[in-house]
Design a protein around this motif. Sequence first.
Motif, PDB file in Angstrom:
ATOM      1  N   SER A 233       1.648   6.431  -7.030  1.00  0.00           N
ATOM      2  CA  SER A 233       0.505   7.242  -7.439  1.00  0.00           C
ATOM      3  C   SER A 233       0.795   8.728  -7.313  1.00  0.00           C
ATOM      4  CB  SER A 233      -0.718   6.861  -6.600  1.00  0.00           C
ATOM      5  OG  SER A 233      -1.830   7.647  -6.944  1.00  0.00           O
ATOM      6  N   SER A 234       1.463   9.080  -6.219  1.00  0.00           N
ATOM      7  CA  SER A 234       1.768  10.497  -5.978  1.00  0.00           C
ATOM      8  C   SER A 234       2.885  11.006  -6.892  1.00  0.00           C
ATOM      9  CB  SER A 234       2.175  10.690  -4.517  1.00  0.00           C
ATOM     10  OG  SER A 234       2.592  12.009  -4.278  1.00  0.00           O
TER      11      SER A 234
ATOM     12  N   ALA B 134      -3.867  -2.786  -4.799  1.00  0.00           N
ATOM     13  CA  ALA B 134      -4.482  -1.826  -5.725  1.00  0.00           C
ATOM     14  C   ALA B 134      -6.001  -1.942  -5.708  1.00  0.00           C
ATOM     15  CB  ALA B 134      -3.947  -2.036  -7.132  1.00  0.00           C
TER      16      ALA B 134
ATOM     17  N   ALA C  71       1.060   3.984  -3.002  1.00  0.00           N
ATOM     18  CA  ALA C  71       0.766   5.390  -2.696  1.00  0.00           C
ATOM     19  C   ALA C  71       1.905   6.284  -3.197  1.00  0.00           C
ATOM     20  CB  ALA C  71       0.567   5.571  -1.198  1.00  0.00           C
TER      21      ALA C  71
ATOM     22  N   VAL D 141      -4.034   4.094 -10.248  1.00  0.00           N
ATOM     23  CA  VAL D 141      -3.420   2.777 -10.099  1.00  0.00           C
ATOM     24  C   VAL D 141      -4.479   1.700 -10.311  1.00  0.00           C
ATOM     25  CG1 VAL D 141      -2.152   1.206  -8.583  1.00  0.00           C
ATOM     26  CG2 VAL D 141      -1.701   3.671  -8.485  1.00  0.00           C
TER      27      VAL D 141
ATOM     28  N   GLU E 132       0.829  -1.215   0.000  1.00  0.00           N
ATOM     29  CA  GLU E 132       0.000   0.000   0.000  1.00  0.00           C
ATOM     30  C   GLU E 132       0.858   1.257   0.000  1.00  0.00           C
ATOM     31  OE1 GLU E 132      -2.333  -3.343   1.702  1.00  0.00           O
ATOM     32  OE2 GLU E 132      -0.336  -2.502   2.068  1.00  0.00           O
TER      33      GLU E 132
ATOM     34  N   TYR F 288      -6.640   4.242  -5.352  1.00  0.00           N
ATOM     35  CA  TYR F 288      -5.694   5.184  -5.946  1.00  0.00           C
ATOM     36  C   TYR F 288      -6.251   5.552  -7.314  1.00  0.00           C
ATOM     37  CZ  TYR F 288      -2.707   2.834  -2.504  1.00  0.00           C
ATOM     38  OH  TYR F 288      -2.197   2.290  -1.365  1.00  0.00           O
TER      39      TYR F 288
ATOM     40  N   SER G 276       1.585  11.118 -10.955  1.00  0.00           N
ATOM     41  CA  SER G 276       0.139  11.374 -10.948  1.00  0.00           C
ATOM     42  C   SER G 276      -0.445  11.556 -12.347  1.00  0.00           C
ATOM     43  CB  SER G 276      -0.176  12.609 -10.098  1.00  0.00           C
ATOM     44  OG  SER G 276       0.544  13.745 -10.590  1.00  0.00           O
TER      45      SER G 276
ATOM     46  N   LYS H 246      -7.248  -0.453  -2.075  1.00  0.00           N
ATOM     47  CA  LYS H 246      -7.093   1.000  -1.910  1.00  0.00           C
ATOM     48  C   LYS H 246      -7.523   1.722  -3.179  1.00  0.00           C
ATOM     49  CE  LYS H 246      -5.134   1.281   2.234  1.00  0.00           C
ATOM     50  NZ  LYS H 246      -5.616   2.147   3.328  1.00  0.00           N
TER      51      LYS H 246
END
Length: 290
Positions: free
Chosen positions: A251-252, A269, A248, A277, A244, A274, A255, A272
Amino acid sequence: MDRYTIADLEKLTGIMAGTIRIWERRYRIIKPHRTDTNRRWYDDDDLKRIINISILYRHGLKISKIAELTGPQIADQVANLMKDSSDSDTQIDSLIMAMTEFNENAINNVLLKSTITRGFEVTFATIVFPFLKRVGIMWHTGSVDIGAEHFVSNIFRKRLIAAIDSLPPGNNPDRKKVILYLPENEFHELGLLFYAFAVSKAGHEVVYLGQSTPFNALAEVVERWHADILVTGTLTGLPSGKPEEYLARLSSAFSSSKILVSGALAPAAVKKAYGNVFAVSSLNDLKKHL
Protein backbone atom coordinates in the motif's frame (compact mmCIF):
# COMPACT_ATOMS: atom_id res chain seq x y z
CA MET A 1 -2.70 -42.19 -5.30
CA ASP A 2 -3.97 -45.65 -4.39
CA ARG A 3 -5.21 -45.41 -0.80
CA TYR A 4 -8.14 -43.38 0.52
CA THR A 5 -9.94 -43.19 3.83
CA ILE A 6 -13.72 -43.07 3.98
CA ALA A 7 -13.40 -39.36 4.83
CA ASP A 8 -11.42 -38.90 1.60
CA LEU A 9 -14.21 -40.56 -0.39
CA GLU A 10 -16.71 -38.19 1.20
CA LYS A 11 -14.69 -35.14 0.18
CA LEU A 12 -14.10 -36.38 -3.36
CA THR A 13 -17.59 -37.66 -4.14
CA GLY A 14 -19.87 -35.54 -1.96
CA ILE A 15 -21.44 -38.74 -0.53
CA MET A 16 -21.48 -38.66 3.27
CA ALA A 17 -19.25 -41.21 5.02
CA GLY A 18 -22.24 -42.52 6.97
CA THR A 19 -24.13 -43.10 3.73
CA ILE A 20 -21.19 -45.00 2.24
CA ARG A 21 -21.09 -47.22 5.35
CA ILE A 22 -24.84 -47.93 5.03
CA TRP A 23 -24.41 -48.80 1.35
CA GLU A 24 -21.58 -51.15 2.28
CA ARG A 25 -23.55 -52.96 4.98
CA ARG A 26 -27.00 -53.00 3.44
CA TYR A 27 -26.26 -53.36 -0.27
CA ARG A 28 -22.63 -54.54 -0.31
CA ILE A 29 -21.92 -52.25 -3.23
CA ILE A 30 -18.28 -52.00 -2.20
CA LYS A 31 -15.98 -53.98 0.07
CA PRO A 32 -13.34 -51.86 1.78
CA HIS A 33 -9.84 -53.05 2.45
CA ARG A 34 -8.72 -53.18 6.07
CA THR A 35 -5.53 -52.15 7.81
CA ASP A 36 -3.88 -54.28 10.48
CA THR A 37 -5.88 -52.27 13.01
CA ASN A 38 -9.13 -52.92 11.07
CA ARG A 39 -9.51 -49.39 9.68
CA ARG A 40 -11.18 -49.04 6.28
CA TRP A 41 -9.21 -47.98 3.26
CA TYR A 42 -10.05 -47.82 -0.45
CA ASP A 43 -8.05 -47.92 -3.68
CA ASP A 44 -8.48 -46.17 -7.05
CA ASP A 45 -10.92 -48.81 -8.30
CA ASP A 46 -13.09 -48.31 -5.22
CA LEU A 47 -13.02 -44.56 -5.74
CA LYS A 48 -14.12 -44.91 -9.37
CA ARG A 49 -16.93 -47.28 -8.36
CA ILE A 50 -18.23 -44.90 -5.68
CA ILE A 51 -18.05 -41.98 -8.12
CA ASN A 52 -20.00 -43.96 -10.73
CA ILE A 53 -22.60 -44.96 -8.16
CA SER A 54 -22.92 -41.37 -6.94
CA ILE A 55 -23.53 -40.20 -10.53
CA LEU A 56 -26.35 -42.71 -11.03
CA TYR A 57 -27.76 -41.90 -7.59
CA ARG A 58 -27.77 -38.15 -8.33
CA HIS A 59 -29.63 -38.84 -11.56
CA GLY A 60 -32.49 -40.53 -9.72
CA LEU A 61 -31.61 -44.24 -9.77
CA LYS A 62 -32.37 -45.86 -6.39
CA ILE A 63 -29.43 -47.36 -4.58
CA SER A 64 -31.26 -50.70 -4.33
CA LYS A 65 -31.45 -50.80 -8.13
CA ILE A 66 -27.82 -49.78 -8.53
CA ALA A 67 -26.80 -52.60 -6.19
CA GLU A 68 -28.35 -55.10 -8.61
CA LEU A 69 -26.13 -53.96 -11.49
CA THR A 70 -22.79 -55.48 -12.36
CA GLY A 71 -19.67 -53.31 -12.61
CA PRO A 72 -19.81 -53.18 -16.43
CA GLN A 73 -23.52 -52.32 -16.34
CA ILE A 74 -22.86 -49.44 -13.95
CA ALA A 75 -20.02 -48.19 -16.16
CA ASP A 76 -22.20 -48.39 -19.28
CA GLN A 77 -25.05 -46.41 -17.69
CA VAL A 78 -22.63 -43.76 -16.44
CA ALA A 79 -21.01 -43.50 -19.88
CA ASN A 80 -24.43 -42.93 -21.46
CA LEU A 81 -25.27 -40.25 -18.90
CA MET A 82 -21.96 -38.48 -19.44
CA LYS A 83 -22.56 -38.22 -23.18
CA ASP A 84 -25.53 -35.94 -22.64
CA SER A 85 -25.03 -34.52 -19.17
CA SER A 86 -23.86 -30.95 -18.65
CA ASP A 87 -24.30 -31.28 -14.89
CA SER A 88 -21.38 -29.62 -13.06
CA ASP A 89 -21.04 -32.32 -10.41
CA THR A 90 -20.95 -35.07 -13.04
CA GLN A 91 -18.25 -33.26 -14.99
CA ILE A 92 -16.21 -32.73 -11.82
CA ASP A 93 -16.56 -36.43 -11.08
CA SER A 94 -15.35 -37.15 -14.63
CA LEU A 95 -12.26 -35.02 -14.02
CA ILE A 96 -11.48 -36.88 -10.79
CA MET A 97 -11.67 -40.25 -12.54
CA ALA A 98 -9.54 -38.98 -15.44
CA MET A 99 -6.95 -37.68 -12.97
CA THR A 100 -6.67 -41.07 -11.24
CA GLU A 101 -5.99 -42.63 -14.65
CA PHE A 102 -3.67 -39.82 -15.86
CA ASN A 103 -6.00 -39.59 -18.85
CA GLU A 104 -5.33 -36.26 -20.55
CA ASN A 105 -7.75 -36.96 -23.41
CA ALA A 106 -10.63 -37.48 -20.99
CA ILE A 107 -9.79 -34.23 -19.18
CA ASN A 108 -9.66 -32.34 -22.47
CA ASN A 109 -12.99 -33.83 -23.51
CA VAL A 110 -14.66 -32.58 -20.31
CA LEU A 111 -13.17 -29.12 -20.84
CA LEU A 112 -14.23 -29.01 -24.48
CA LYS A 113 -17.79 -30.12 -23.77
CA SER A 114 -18.22 -27.63 -20.95
CA THR A 115 -16.64 -24.81 -22.96
CA ILE A 116 -19.10 -25.42 -25.80
CA THR A 117 -22.11 -25.31 -23.48
CA ARG A 118 -20.93 -22.76 -20.89
CA GLY A 119 -18.05 -20.82 -22.42
CA PHE A 120 -14.40 -20.86 -21.36
CA GLU A 121 -14.69 -18.40 -18.49
CA VAL A 122 -17.67 -20.08 -16.84
CA THR A 123 -16.09 -23.52 -17.30
CA PHE A 124 -13.09 -22.52 -15.21
CA ALA A 125 -15.22 -20.73 -12.62
CA THR A 126 -17.80 -23.51 -12.14
CA ILE A 127 -15.96 -26.72 -13.10
CA VAL A 128 -12.18 -26.39 -12.94
CA PHE A 129 -11.73 -24.42 -9.72
CA PRO A 130 -14.32 -26.40 -7.70
CA PHE A 131 -12.53 -29.55 -8.91
CA LEU A 132 -9.14 -28.12 -7.89
CA LYS A 133 -10.56 -27.24 -4.48
CA ARG A 134 -11.45 -30.91 -3.97
CA VAL A 135 -8.01 -31.99 -5.18
CA GLY A 136 -6.36 -29.44 -2.89
CA ILE A 137 -8.12 -30.86 0.15
CA MET A 138 -6.97 -34.34 -0.80
CA TRP A 139 -3.40 -33.18 -1.48
CA HIS A 140 -3.15 -31.61 1.97
CA THR A 141 -4.35 -34.83 3.61
CA GLY A 142 -1.85 -36.88 1.60
CA SER A 143 -4.45 -38.83 -0.38
CA VAL A 144 -3.55 -37.30 -3.75
CA ASP A 145 0.12 -37.42 -4.67
CA ILE A 146 1.95 -34.38 -5.96
CA GLY A 147 2.46 -36.02 -9.36
CA ALA A 148 -1.27 -36.25 -10.01
CA GLU A 149 -1.80 -32.69 -8.83
CA HIS A 150 0.94 -31.42 -11.15
CA PHE A 151 -0.36 -33.50 -14.05
CA VAL A 152 -3.86 -32.08 -13.97
CA SER A 153 -2.81 -28.53 -13.03
CA ASN A 154 -0.47 -28.29 -16.00
CA ILE A 155 -3.23 -29.33 -18.39
CA PHE A 156 -5.35 -26.44 -17.10
CA ARG A 157 -2.34 -24.14 -17.22
CA LYS A 158 -1.78 -24.92 -20.91
CA ARG A 159 -5.45 -24.22 -21.68
CA LEU A 160 -5.34 -20.87 -19.89
CA ILE A 161 -2.15 -19.75 -21.63
CA ALA A 162 -3.56 -20.74 -25.02
CA ALA A 163 -6.78 -18.84 -24.27
CA ILE A 164 -4.84 -15.73 -23.23
CA ASP A 165 -2.67 -15.89 -26.36
CA SER A 166 -5.78 -16.04 -28.54
CA LEU A 167 -7.11 -12.71 -27.24
CA PRO A 168 -6.52 -9.46 -29.16
CA PRO A 169 -4.47 -6.63 -27.61
CA GLY A 170 -6.27 -4.42 -25.10
CA ASN A 171 -8.77 -2.27 -27.02
CA ASN A 172 -11.10 -1.00 -24.30
CA PRO A 173 -11.34 2.81 -24.72
CA ASP A 174 -11.23 3.05 -20.92
CA ARG A 175 -8.55 0.39 -20.61
CA LYS A 176 -6.33 0.22 -17.56
CA LYS A 177 -2.77 -1.00 -17.14
CA VAL A 178 -2.79 -4.10 -14.94
CA ILE A 179 0.16 -6.02 -13.47
CA LEU A 180 -0.45 -9.55 -12.22
CA TYR A 181 2.15 -11.32 -10.08
CA LEU A 182 2.67 -13.73 -7.18
CA PRO A 183 4.85 -12.91 -4.16
CA GLU A 184 8.21 -14.58 -3.67
CA ASN A 185 8.06 -18.37 -3.16
CA GLU A 186 4.46 -18.60 -4.33
CA PHE A 187 4.16 -20.87 -7.37
CA HIS A 188 0.46 -21.77 -7.61
CA GLU A 189 -0.53 -19.57 -10.53
CA LEU A 190 -3.71 -21.05 -12.01
CA GLY A 191 -5.92 -18.50 -10.27
CA LEU A 192 -3.65 -15.67 -11.37
CA LEU A 193 -3.64 -16.91 -14.98
CA PHE A 194 -7.42 -17.07 -14.91
CA TYR A 195 -7.57 -13.47 -13.68
CA ALA A 196 -5.09 -12.50 -16.41
CA PHE A 197 -7.44 -14.05 -18.97
CA ALA A 198 -10.44 -12.17 -17.56
CA VAL A 199 -8.57 -8.83 -17.47
CA SER A 200 -7.28 -9.27 -21.03
CA LYS A 201 -10.70 -10.37 -22.29
CA ALA A 202 -12.17 -7.16 -20.83
CA GLY A 203 -9.83 -5.18 -23.10
CA HIS A 204 -7.25 -3.97 -20.59
CA GLU A 205 -3.46 -3.95 -20.97
CA VAL A 206 -1.70 -6.69 -19.01
CA VAL A 207 1.83 -7.29 -17.79
CA TYR A 208 2.01 -10.79 -16.37
CA LEU A 209 4.98 -11.31 -14.05
CA GLY A 210 3.80 -14.68 -12.77
CA GLN A 211 5.32 -16.83 -10.06
CA SER A 212 7.62 -15.83 -7.20
CA THR A 213 8.20 -12.18 -8.10
CA PRO A 214 10.72 -10.33 -5.87
CA PHE A 215 9.37 -7.10 -4.41
CA ASN A 216 12.18 -5.03 -5.92
CA ALA A 217 11.47 -6.45 -9.39
CA LEU A 218 7.79 -5.56 -8.99
CA ALA A 219 8.72 -2.02 -7.93
CA GLU A 220 10.89 -1.55 -11.01
CA VAL A 221 8.11 -2.63 -13.36
CA VAL A 222 5.53 -0.40 -11.65
CA GLU A 223 7.88 2.58 -11.82
CA ARG A 224 8.59 2.11 -15.53
CA TRP A 225 5.10 1.09 -16.67
CA HIS A 226 2.93 3.18 -14.30
CA ALA A 227 0.35 0.48 -13.60
CA ASP A 228 -3.17 1.45 -12.57
CA ILE A 229 -3.90 -1.87 -10.86
CA LEU A 230 -1.83 -4.62 -9.23
CA VAL A 231 -3.34 -8.10 -8.78
CA THR A 232 -1.75 -10.67 -6.48
CA GLY A 233 -2.50 -13.41 -3.97
CA THR A 234 -1.20 -16.48 -2.18
CA LEU A 235 -2.62 -19.95 -1.79
CA THR A 236 -1.51 -20.76 1.76
CA GLY A 237 0.05 -17.54 3.03
CA LEU A 238 3.43 -15.86 2.91
CA PRO A 239 6.45 -18.02 3.75
CA SER A 240 7.84 -15.28 6.00
CA GLY A 241 6.28 -12.23 7.62
CA LYS A 242 2.64 -11.45 8.30
CA PRO A 243 0.09 -10.71 5.56
CA GLU A 244 -0.76 -7.41 7.25
CA GLU A 245 2.87 -6.31 7.02
CA TYR A 246 3.12 -7.32 3.36
CA LEU A 247 -0.08 -5.45 2.47
CA ALA A 248 1.07 -2.37 4.38
CA ARG A 249 4.31 -2.42 2.39
CA LEU A 250 2.41 -2.78 -0.89
CA SER A 251 0.00 0.00 0.00
CA SER A 252 2.80 2.39 0.89
CA ALA A 253 5.14 1.56 -2.00
CA PHE A 254 2.41 1.75 -4.66
CA SER A 255 0.10 4.38 -3.22
CA SER A 256 -1.06 5.59 -6.64
CA SER A 257 -2.16 2.11 -7.76
CA LYS A 258 -5.21 0.06 -6.81
CA ILE A 259 -4.08 -3.26 -5.29
CA LEU A 260 -6.32 -6.33 -5.52
CA VAL A 261 -5.44 -9.33 -3.35
CA SER A 262 -6.93 -12.82 -3.17
CA GLY A 263 -6.42 -16.14 -1.43
CA ALA A 264 -4.73 -16.08 1.95
CA LEU A 265 -4.07 -12.32 1.64
CA ALA A 266 -7.75 -11.42 1.31
CA PRO A 267 -8.73 -11.74 5.03
CA ALA A 268 -5.95 -9.35 6.02
CA ALA A 269 -7.19 -6.82 3.44
CA VAL A 270 -10.68 -7.03 4.91
CA LYS A 271 -9.52 -6.64 8.52
CA LYS A 272 -7.15 -3.72 7.89
CA ALA A 273 -8.25 -0.47 6.28
CA TYR A 274 -5.67 0.13 3.57
CA GLY A 275 -7.00 2.90 1.36
CA ASN A 276 -5.85 1.33 -1.92
CA VAL A 277 -5.95 -2.41 -1.09
CA PHE A 278 -9.07 -4.47 -1.78
CA ALA A 279 -9.92 -8.13 -1.20
CA VAL A 280 -11.04 -10.14 -4.24
CA SER A 281 -12.69 -13.51 -3.70
CA SER A 282 -14.35 -14.12 -7.06
CA LEU A 283 -14.30 -13.20 -10.72
CA ASN A 284 -17.20 -10.80 -10.14
CA ASP A 285 -15.20 -9.05 -7.40
CA LEU A 286 -12.31 -8.62 -9.84
CA LYS A 287 -14.51 -7.19 -12.56
CA LYS A 288 -16.00 -4.59 -10.21
CA HIS A 289 -12.53 -3.03 -9.83
CA LEU A 290 -11.59 -2.93 -13.51
